[in-house]
Design a protein around this motif. Sequence first.
Motif, short mmCIF file in Angstrom:
data_model
loop_
_atom_site.label_atom_id
_atom_site.label_comp_id
_atom_site.label_asym_id
_atom_site.label_seq_id
_atom_site.Cartn_x
_atom_site.Cartn_y
_atom_site.Cartn_z
N THR A 99 0.74 -1.19 0.10
CA THR A 99 0.07 -0.08 -0.10
C THR A 99 0.94 1.29 0.10
O THR A 99 0.37 2.28 0.03
N GLN A 102 0.30 3.21 3.20
CA GLN A 102 -1.12 3.89 3.49
C GLN A 102 -1.98 3.03 4.63
O GLN A 102 -3.08 3.11 4.59
N ASN A 114 -5.65 6.21 0.93
CA ASN A 114 -4.78 6.99 0.32
C ASN A 114 -4.77 8.50 1.22
O ASN A 114 -5.77 8.56 1.97
N ASN A 115 -3.82 9.21 0.83
CA ASN A 115 -3.70 10.50 1.66
C ASN A 115 -5.05 11.43 1.11
O ASN A 115 -5.48 12.21 2.11
#
Length: 175
Positions: A99, A102, A114-115
């Motif tokens: 990932t 993440q 995700n961010n």
Amino acid sequence: FYAGYDNQLSLLFTGKVMQAYSEKQGTEIITEIQALDNDIIQSYSSHTFPAGTEKTDIIKTLASDMPNVQLGAVGNIQGTTQAPTVFDELTFTAINKVTGGQAFVDLNKLNVLNNNEVLKDVEIYKITSDTGLLGTPKRRDAQLEIDMIFEPRITVGQLVEIESSTASIFDGQFK
């Protein structure tokens, strides 16, 4: 570990305490606890995935090696393995390789976001001076740092809304 106010306690953590201590600072007693989810440090995976395996399938397989953790939110993780891929290591380490770092475990749930993704099943919590915002928010690189009173209802990975009476430039929604 439960905490809160009056009779409204929220589960904040379940896992293994690595170390804990309290110290007096002025009139306050500060307790610091360093702890990890048991499965992060104890679960091990040994799998070989053929070329073309979807990353989401790898995450599901690796997560199943963590007996005390359920798979929670999985964001938009795209892609497949380009060549046969072998994992023979701590499960959480393997998941973070897939990932790109993440993944996180909170309250026995493995989440991969995700961010630009947040937990979708959690209400947006508004943080103002009336709800506990202390002082002025500060920008630190790509993050906004705030001080606030303890609020056990805020969850890792959720969306919060900041409304500052001293620095409205930082007002907005943040993960």
